[in-house]
Motif scaffolding. Structure first.
Motif, PDB file in Angstrom:
ATOM      1  N   MET A 132       0.908  -1.236  -0.410  1.00  0.00           N
ATOM      2  CA  MET A 132       0.038   0.324   0.275  1.00  0.00           C
ATOM      3  C   MET A 132       0.864   1.400   0.220  1.00  0.00           C
ATOM      4  O   MET A 132       0.638   2.202  -0.054  1.00  0.00           O
ATOM      5  N   ALA A 133       2.070   0.892   0.245  1.00  0.00           N
ATOM      6  CA  ALA A 133       2.879   2.202   0.764  1.00  0.00           C
ATOM      7  C   ALA A 133       3.130   2.860  -1.079  1.00  0.00           C
ATOM      8  O   ALA A 133       3.544   3.073  -1.256  1.00  0.00           O
ATOM      9  N   VAL A 134       3.139   2.106  -1.963  1.00  0.00           N
ATOM     10  CA  VAL A 134       3.705   2.210  -3.314  1.00  0.00           C
ATOM     11  C   VAL A 134       2.745   2.517  -4.056  1.00  0.00           C
ATOM     12  O   VAL A 134       2.447   4.044  -4.584  1.00  0.00           O
ATOM     13  N   VAL A 135       1.192   3.376  -3.296  1.00  0.00           N
ATOM     14  CA  VAL A 135       0.198   3.072  -3.971  1.00  0.00           C
ATOM     15  C   VAL A 135      -0.133   4.771  -3.194  1.00  0.00           C
ATOM     16  O   VAL A 135       0.559   5.665  -4.774  1.00  0.00           O
ATOM     17  N   GLU A 136       0.883   5.584  -2.660  1.00  0.00           N
ATOM     18  CA  GLU A 136       0.763   6.076  -1.824  1.00  0.00           C
ATOM     19  C   GLU A 136       1.840   6.733  -2.402  1.00  0.00           C
ATOM     20  O   GLU A 136       1.930   8.071  -1.836  1.00  0.00           O
ATOM     21  N   GLU A 137       3.183   6.429  -2.550  1.00  0.00           N
ATOM     22  CA  GLU A 137       3.963   6.930  -3.436  1.00  0.00           C
ATOM     23  C   GLU A 137       3.738   7.685  -4.854  1.00  0.00           C
ATOM     24  O   GLU A 137       3.939   8.911  -5.717  1.00  0.00           O
ATOM     25  N   VAL A 138       3.161   6.815  -5.457  1.00  0.00           N
ATOM     26  CA  VAL A 138       2.885   6.928  -6.889  1.00  0.00           C
ATOM     27  C   VAL A 138       1.379   7.443  -7.138  1.00  0.00           C
ATOM     28  O   VAL A 138       1.731   8.592  -7.748  1.00  0.00           O
ATOM     29  N   TYR A 139       0.419   7.943  -5.917  1.00  0.00           N
ATOM     30  CA  TYR A 139      -0.607   9.133  -6.154  1.00  0.00           C
ATOM     31  C   TYR A 139       0.467  10.799  -6.119  1.00  0.00           C
ATOM     32  O   TYR A 139       0.099  11.465  -5.926  1.00  0.00           O
ATOM     33  N   THR A 140       1.270  10.522  -4.597  1.00  0.00           N
ATOM     34  CA  THR A 140       1.803  11.456  -4.326  1.00  0.00           C
ATOM     35  C   THR A 140       2.365  11.785  -5.981  1.00  0.00           C
ATOM     36  O   THR A 140       3.051  13.808  -6.425  1.00  0.00           O
ATOM     37  N   LEU A 141       3.494  10.899  -6.702  1.00  0.00           N
ATOM     38  CA  LEU A 141       4.391  11.024  -7.862  1.00  0.00           C
ATOM     39  C   LEU A 141       3.526  11.715  -8.938  1.00  0.00           C
ATOM     40  O   LEU A 141       3.638  12.772  -9.651  1.00  0.00           O
ATOM     41  N   SER A 142       2.412  11.331  -9.964  1.00  0.00           N
ATOM     42  CA  SER A 142       1.279  11.279 -10.451  1.00  0.00           C
ATOM     43  C   SER A 142       0.023  13.201  -9.599  1.00  0.00           C
ATOM     44  O   SER A 142       0.258  13.816 -11.014  1.00  0.00           O
ATOM     45  N   SER A 143       0.401  13.259  -8.767  1.00  0.00           N
ATOM     46  CA  SER A 143      -0.008  14.493  -8.563  1.00  0.00           C
ATOM     47  C   SER A 143       0.815  15.529  -9.448  1.00  0.00           C
ATOM     48  O   SER A 143      -0.093  16.611  -9.307  1.00  0.00           O
ATOM     49  N   GLN A 144       1.715  15.377  -9.651  1.00  0.00           N
ATOM     50  CA  GLN A 144       2.676  16.305 -10.850  1.00  0.00           C
ATOM     51  C   GLN A 144       1.462  16.494 -11.774  1.00  0.00           C
ATOM     52  O   GLN A 144       3.155  17.566 -12.646  1.00  0.00           O
ATOM     53  N   LEU A 163      -2.876   9.339 -18.907  1.00  0.00           N
ATOM     54  CA  LEU A 163      -1.062   8.167 -18.017  1.00  0.00           C
ATOM     55  C   LEU A 163      -1.795   7.926 -16.969  1.00  0.00           C
ATOM     56  O   LEU A 163      -1.519   6.711 -15.432  1.00  0.00           O
ATOM     57  N   LYS A 164      -1.883   9.684 -15.583  1.00  0.00           N
ATOM     58  CA  LYS A 164      -1.813   9.558 -14.835  1.00  0.00           C
ATOM     59  C   LYS A 164      -3.313   8.362 -13.256  1.00  0.00           C
ATOM     60  O   LYS A 164      -3.135   7.738 -13.083  1.00  0.00           O
ATOM     61  N   SER A 165      -4.262   8.507 -14.681  1.00  0.00           N
ATOM     62  CA  SER A 165      -5.211   7.491 -14.493  1.00  0.00           C
ATOM     63  C   SER A 165      -4.674   5.667 -14.232  1.00  0.00           C
ATOM     64  O   SER A 165      -4.611   5.621 -13.191  1.00  0.00           O
ATOM     65  N   GLN A 166      -4.130   5.445 -15.152  1.00  0.00           N
ATOM     66  CA  GLN A 166      -3.728   3.986 -15.305  1.00  0.00           C
ATOM     67  C   GLN A 166      -2.531   3.727 -14.446  1.00  0.00           C
ATOM     68  O   GLN A 166      -2.890   3.209 -14.002  1.00  0.00           O
ATOM     69  N   ILE A 167      -1.383   4.541 -14.404  1.00  0.00           N
ATOM     70  CA  ILE A 167      -0.763   4.402 -13.427  1.00  0.00           C
ATOM     71  C   ILE A 167      -0.950   4.526 -11.975  1.00  0.00           C
ATOM     72  O   ILE A 167      -1.032   3.119 -11.403  1.00  0.00           O
ATOM     73  N   ARG A 168      -2.361   4.984 -11.381  1.00  0.00           N
ATOM     74  CA  ARG A 168      -3.298   5.102 -10.082  1.00  0.00           C
ATOM     75  C   ARG A 168      -3.410   3.489  -9.646  1.00  0.00           C
ATOM     76  O   ARG A 168      -4.126   2.687  -9.707  1.00  0.00           O
ATOM     77  N   ARG A 169      -5.109   3.203 -11.257  1.00  0.00           N
ATOM     78  CA  ARG A 169      -5.676   1.921 -11.438  1.00  0.00           C
ATOM     79  C   ARG A 169      -4.629   0.663 -11.365  1.00  0.00           C
ATOM     80  O   ARG A 169      -4.748  -0.319 -10.437  1.00  0.00           O
ATOM     81  N   CYS A 170      -3.747   1.333 -11.679  1.00  0.00           N
ATOM     82  CA  CYS A 170      -2.775  -0.464 -11.783  1.00  0.00           C
ATOM     83  C   CYS A 170      -1.776  -0.494 -10.469  1.00  0.00           C
ATOM     84  O   CYS A 170      -1.341  -1.708 -10.511  1.00  0.00           O
ATOM     85  N   ALA A 171      -1.127   0.429  -9.570  1.00  0.00           N
ATOM     86  CA  ALA A 171      -0.445   0.520  -8.617  1.00  0.00           C
ATOM     87  C   ALA A 171      -1.726   0.666  -7.619  1.00  0.00           C
ATOM     88  O   ALA A 171      -1.678  -0.875  -6.232  1.00  0.00           O
ATOM     89  N   VAL A 172      -2.624   0.917  -7.694  1.00  0.00           N
ATOM     90  CA  VAL A 172      -4.129   0.101  -6.864  1.00  0.00           C
ATOM     91  C   VAL A 172      -4.396  -1.724  -7.168  1.00  0.00           C
ATOM     92  O   VAL A 172      -4.587  -1.967  -5.846  1.00  0.00           O
ATOM     93  N   SER A 173      -4.139  -1.851  -7.649  1.00  0.00           N
ATOM     94  CA  SER A 173      -5.304  -3.347  -8.569  1.00  0.00           C
ATOM     95  C   SER A 173      -3.397  -4.626  -7.756  1.00  0.00           C
ATOM     96  O   SER A 173      -3.605  -5.045  -7.488  1.00  0.00           O
ATOM     97  N   ILE A 174      -2.447  -3.649  -7.790  1.00  0.00           N
ATOM     98  CA  ILE A 174      -1.370  -4.681  -6.895  1.00  0.00           C
ATOM     99  C   ILE A 174      -1.872  -5.392  -5.898  1.00  0.00           C
ATOM    100  O   ILE A 174      -2.008  -6.250  -5.434  1.00  0.00           O
TER     101      ILE A 174
END
Length: 104
Positions: free
Chosen positions: A1-13, A22-33
């Motif tokens: 779940m830490a990766v999800v938090e990191e990805v959300y923070t990163l993609s907010s940029q 890509l932002k939406s796809q990256i976030r969905r993918c991270a949550v999927s793990i």
């Protein structure tokens, strides 16, 4: 779940035009793990759990690819994605170790 938090923070940029790309796809993918790991853990058989671990690893590879694409598109720096990729590789190692236990 830490990766999800990191990805959300990163993609907010990411720029606003990437909101549905890509932002939406990256976030969905991270949550999927973690979601697939959790779903597999709640299944009735080791085989089902193993299958969901495999799906989680596939999502990890997909996320790594998307992060690298983000660098190529100059949405983020390589320096910013390195810690996330390292975390993803650790998750994959743990999943593969667990998968091997179900192969015995």
């Amino acid at each position: 779940m830490a990766v999800v938090e990191e990805v959300y923070t990163l993609s907010s940029q990411f720029p606003p035009e990437e909101k549905f790309g890509l932002k939406s796809q990256i976030r969905r993918c991270a949550v999927s793990i973690p979601s697939n790991i959790a779903e597999g853990a709640g299944r009735n058989t080791d085989g089902e759990f193993k299958n969901f671990l495999g799906i989680a690893n596939g999502s990890s590879n997909e996320l790594i690819t998307q992060l690298l694409i983000s660098v190529r598109l100059k949405l983020v720096s390589e320096e910013n994605i390195k810690p996330i990729i390292n975390d993803l590789m650790e998750i994959q190692k743990m999943n593969f170790t667990l998968i091997k236990k179900f192969m015995k």
